[in-house]
Scaffold this active site. Structure first.
Site, PDB file in Angstrom:
ATOM      1  N   HIS A 191      34.311 -29.974 -54.537  1.00 35.03           N
ATOM      2  CA  HIS A 191      34.448 -28.775 -53.725  1.00 35.03           C
ATOM      3  C   HIS A 191      35.869 -28.502 -53.274  1.00 35.03           C
ATOM      4  O   HIS A 191      36.326 -27.375 -53.254  1.00 35.03           O
ATOM      5  CB  HIS A 191      33.523 -28.854 -52.514  1.00 35.03           C
ATOM      6  CG  HIS A 191      32.108 -28.576 -52.869  1.00 35.03           C
ATOM      7  ND1 HIS A 191      31.130 -29.545 -52.850  1.00 35.03           N
ATOM      8  CD2 HIS A 191      31.515 -27.451 -53.309  1.00 35.03           C
ATOM      9  CE1 HIS A 191      30.007 -29.013 -53.258  1.00 35.03           C
ATOM     10  NE2 HIS A 191      30.196 -27.753 -53.533  1.00 35.03           N
ATOM     11  N   ARG A 298      26.293 -20.782 -58.220  1.00 33.90           N
ATOM     12  CA  ARG A 298      25.605 -22.057 -57.955  1.00 33.90           C
ATOM     13  C   ARG A 298      25.177 -22.069 -56.491  1.00 33.90           C
ATOM     14  O   ARG A 298      25.989 -21.829 -55.612  1.00 33.90           O
ATOM     15  CB  ARG A 298      26.545 -23.234 -58.191  1.00 33.90           C
ATOM     16  CG  ARG A 298      27.143 -23.277 -59.584  1.00 33.90           C
ATOM     17  CD  ARG A 298      27.985 -24.547 -59.719  1.00 33.90           C
ATOM     18  NE  ARG A 298      28.441 -24.734 -61.082  1.00 33.90           N
ATOM     19  CZ  ARG A 298      29.650 -24.396 -61.505  1.00 33.90           C
ATOM     20  NH1 ARG A 298      30.522 -23.879 -60.659  1.00 33.90           N
ATOM     21  NH2 ARG A 298      30.002 -24.590 -62.762  1.00 33.90           N
ATOM     22  N   ASN A 456      27.997 -28.393 -70.312  1.00 35.39           N
ATOM     23  CA  ASN A 456      28.222 -29.741 -69.764  1.00 35.39           C
ATOM     24  C   ASN A 456      26.968 -30.599 -69.906  1.00 35.39           C
ATOM     25  O   ASN A 456      27.019 -31.702 -70.425  1.00 35.39           O
ATOM     26  CB  ASN A 456      28.618 -29.678 -68.290  1.00 35.39           C
ATOM     27  CG  ASN A 456      29.858 -28.855 -68.068  1.00 35.39           C
ATOM     28  OD1 ASN A 456      30.396 -28.280 -69.008  1.00 35.39           O
ATOM     29  ND2 ASN A 456      30.314 -28.799 -66.837  1.00 35.39           N
ATOM     30  N   ARG A 467      29.439 -38.545 -68.416  1.00 30.82           N
ATOM     31  CA  ARG A 467      30.893 -38.544 -68.434  1.00 30.82           C
ATOM     32  C   ARG A 467      31.490 -39.013 -67.109  1.00 30.82           C
ATOM     33  O   ARG A 467      32.689 -39.200 -66.995  1.00 30.82           O
ATOM     34  CB  ARG A 467      31.432 -37.174 -68.807  1.00 30.82           C
ATOM     35  CG  ARG A 467      31.224 -36.144 -67.755  1.00 30.82           C
ATOM     36  CD  ARG A 467      32.020 -34.932 -68.125  1.00 30.82           C
ATOM     37  NE  ARG A 467      31.531 -33.836 -67.315  1.00 30.82           N
ATOM     38  CZ  ARG A 467      32.119 -32.684 -67.223  1.00 30.82           C
ATOM     39  NH1 ARG A 467      33.203 -32.454 -67.907  1.00 30.82           N
ATOM     40  NH2 ARG A 467      31.630 -31.753 -66.469  1.00 30.82           N
ATOM     41  N   CYS A 504      28.136 -20.691 -69.865  1.00 34.83           N
ATOM     42  CA  CYS A 504      28.685 -20.801 -68.518  1.00 34.83           C
ATOM     43  C   CYS A 504      29.151 -22.219 -68.203  1.00 34.83           C
ATOM     44  O   CYS A 504      29.477 -22.552 -67.087  1.00 34.83           O
ATOM     45  CB  CYS A 504      27.680 -20.333 -67.468  1.00 34.83           C
ATOM     46  SG  CYS A 504      26.223 -21.371 -67.361  1.00 34.83           S
TER      47      CYS A 504
END
Lengths: 580, 96
Positions: A191, A298, A456, A467, A504
């Protein structure tokens, strides 16, 4: 002079005096304060003790109700501990005599006590050290919290050096006085990083222990473009970074010129560039960078930023605010996508052994229907008279999609019964981010209005690589031919069914993948707001013909290394300055 | 009462009788009783001392069952304080 390498979280160069914030559950550095600050430190201590005591008193009442008086007695004891006069006296003495900060003094005094307990033979007493740890953490959190509050009222420009910054702190920062961030923890998607980019403040994260390398007031250089921080730079270094700072500003101005130009290829095909956001206020900033809409909002932030489940009204307010900031442009709201690993305690007490494969995201929502319905109600209400679309994440089976839709219909009926206005004709789409959904994308495409590829997770699940695990992270590559084949199939399924497909995930914002994705047939890309100008630059310098030829070539490779080398060469052809 | 009156200092030794020793609940009771008096009360155990109004210090005495402790009271109502506190200890904090 100390130079440290971290992760480049937000580009740009900042040079200024450091403001060092200490951290919770972290070694508190021994720092002395100016005599004039002594009264303020003591006030901070007292306020922290009082807040902690109140908190415990509330806990005690709640515990007595739920678990009985016997359990609640433990909180009484903690309460008494905190009110302990000799403890306060010892800490105040350390602040006054040694000029240590309240946090350090308190931590030291508690350490002294904890040591005594650890050395006893009696097992009951030995165990009590846990109570002391608990108290120490609680009080320190409040001391540091209060210190942190001060950063919202800065009087001179500073570079914030901290273990971590919470999103709410970051968002309340005084933009005029914060030059940059140097943070111990975090990654590019933390963040702090997102907010730093949004506020256009250079930031470097994952510096491990930068808080111990620099003292307040010392000069620090942040190179957010390269992820480098220099503490106590010499004159030559400062001069060098002043030059870089000017260069970066010139580069930014150049990108800013692109803002109002359309994202059109040289052969006249328009590519819709959208932005991914986490915070409602980010929407405005995203559109300012030239994005045409919000391809991914999100909603997790809402759930992570508070200790309890956000109410329908709180969620509605946040979504409505995003709608306002989106100024009539499309806004795709993704329903709560919390992974089990991020589940805060109020959401789930269980911890999945394998969070990525556990009860997460939509699965979680479908097994917690009350929470999910509240969430959907807030979205539907906020969507009224706006171009809001709903997107369900983490779908693996058609059944899940249908269950999610039927829950949405139930919520609509409830709203109708309650005579609450909402958007009836909201578009419903899904994330395609599991190999299962990708392989069955033909079937899914018949049931949704749009599909968005989350590269992702799709990469993580296809290659079975986490990852975040540094021992296997090198195996994570979205350009692995297996992943690319899935992406191609999803695009084709969308075309057949006449359904919009976008990307996205992070691939959409990576310059290297831009031509490949367009070549695979994608016309919509949604990315971090800061990536929009650069991707637009690439779109404007390439053609569909060239992109398709790149894609054809890439799809013939069997190894991700070949793909990588080829795409790098191709990117250099159109963007020689590209850093990769 | 005269300002110059020398404070009464009284002390008494006893042994912790209850199984759990001087732990959370006994300490809470002890602090409760001690804070009712104006006398300044301290508890000593070997070379360690604790303010009778400080739960944390009392806990740090680590007075387990059978530990010999000394209660010292200083002040006008020292005698009453001492009696009440020693009585509390000797009854085993009404625990066992």
């Amino acid at each position: 002079m100390i130079t440290k390498k971290g992760i480049n979280a937000s580009p740009g160069v900042a040079i200024g005096p450091a403001l060092v914030l200490d951290a919770e559950e972290y070694r508190i550095p021994r720092r002395t304060i100016d005599p004039s600050e002594v009264p303020a430190e003591i006030r901070t201590l007292d306020a922290a003790l009082e807040t902690s005591r109140q908190e415990l008193s509330e806990l005690r009442v709640a515990a007595a109700r739920k678990l009985g008086d016997k359990t609640a007695a433990i909180f009484t004891f903690h309460e008494e501990f905190i009110a302990d006069k000799p403890l306060r006296a010892a800490v105040v003495e350390a602040i006054e005599k040694n000029r240590y900060t309240a946090a350090y003094s308190f931590g030291q005094e508690m350490n002294r006590r904890e040591r005594l307990f650890r050395n006893v033979a009696d097992s009951y007493l030995k165990e009590r050290v846990r109570d002391l740890y608990d108290i120490e953490k609680r009080v320190l959190r409040h001391i540091l919290g209060r210190v942190r509050e001060r950063i919202t009222k800065l009087t001179e420009p500073v570079v914030i050096v901290a273990h971590d910054i919470t999103p709410s702190q970051a968002i309340s920062l005084d933009r005029d006085h914060v030059l940059g961030f140097a943070i111990n923890v975090g990654g590019q998607t933390s963040h702090t990083a997102i907010i730093a980019r949004m506020l256009d403040i250079p930031a470097v994260v994952a510096l491990n222990d930068i808080t111990t390398d620099i003292a307040g007031g010392e000069t620090i250089v942040i190179d957010g473009t390269h992820g480098i921080v220099v503490a106590n730079p010499d004159d030559d270094t400062i001069e060098r970074y002043h030059i870089r700072q000017r260069e970066y500003r010139a580069f930014e101005e150049q990108l800013a010129e692109l803002r109002d130009l359309p994202a059109v290829t040289t052969d006249g095909v328009r590519i819709s560039l959208q932005a991914n956001i986490e915070l409602a206020a980010e929407a405005r900033f995203a559109l300012d960078t030239g994005a045409e809409g919000i391809g991914l909002y999100r909603t997790e932030f809402l759930f992570l930023s508070s200790d309890r489940l956000p109410s329908e009204e709180q969620q509605f307010e946040a979504f409505r605010s995003a709608v306002r900031h989106a100024r009539g442009k499309p806004l795709i709201i993704r329903t709560m996508d919390l992974g089990a690993e991020k589940m805060t305690d109020y959401l789930d007490q269980h911890h999945d052994h394998n969070p990525a494969l556990g009860l997460r995201s939509l699965r979680y929502c479908l097994s917690h229907l009350d929470m999910f319905k509240t969430h959907l109600r807030a979205i539907l209400r906020a969507a009224l008279d706006a171009d809001v679309r709903i997107m369900f994440p983490m779908i693996t089976t058609l059944m899940e999609l249908r269950q999610a839709r039927s829950t949405l219909h139930d919520v609509m009926e409830d709203l109708e019964d309650d005579e609450i206005p909402f958007a009836r004709d909201v578009m419903v789409g899904m994330m395609v981010e599991t190999p299962a959904a990708a392989l069955l994308s033909n079937a899914f495409a018949k049931e949704v209005a749009f599909m968005s590829i989350g590269t992702n997770d799709l990469t993580q699940y296809t290659l079975a690589v986490d990852r975040a695990n540094e021992r296997v992270a090198h195996l994570f590559s979205s350009h692995n031919p297996a992943v690319l084949k899935l992406i191609r199939d999803i695009v084709l399924a969308g075309k057949r069914a006449g359904v919009d497909v976008s990307v996205c995930g992070e691939m959409a914002g990576a310059p290297m993948y831009c031509e490949l994705l367009i070549g695979l047939g994608l016309r919509q890309l949604s990315m971090a707001p800061t990536d929009v100008p650069e991707i637009k630059k690439i779109v404007r310098s390439t053609s569909i013909k060239r992109c398709e030829s790149i894609a054809r070539k890439v799809m013939r490779f069997d190894a991700d290394r070949q793909v990588l080398n080829y795409l790098r060469d191709k990117l250099r052809e159109i963007d020689p300055e590209s850093g990769i | 009462m005269h300002e110059t009156e020398t404070p009464v200092v009284l002390e008494k030794e006893t042994v912790i009788p209850n199984k759990e020793g001087l732990h959370f609940r006994p300490i809470m009771q002890f602090v409760d009783v001690a804070s009712r008096f104006s006398a300044n009360v301290t508890v000593h155990c070997q070379d360690r001392g604790a303010d009778a109004c400080s739960p944390m210090e009392l806990l740090m005495l680590m007075a387990t069952q059978g530990t010999k402790i000394k209660v010292v009271a200083k002040g006008a109502d020292a005698a009453e304080a001492l009696d009440a506190l020693v009585a509390l200890i000797d009854t085993g904090f009404n625990e066992d």
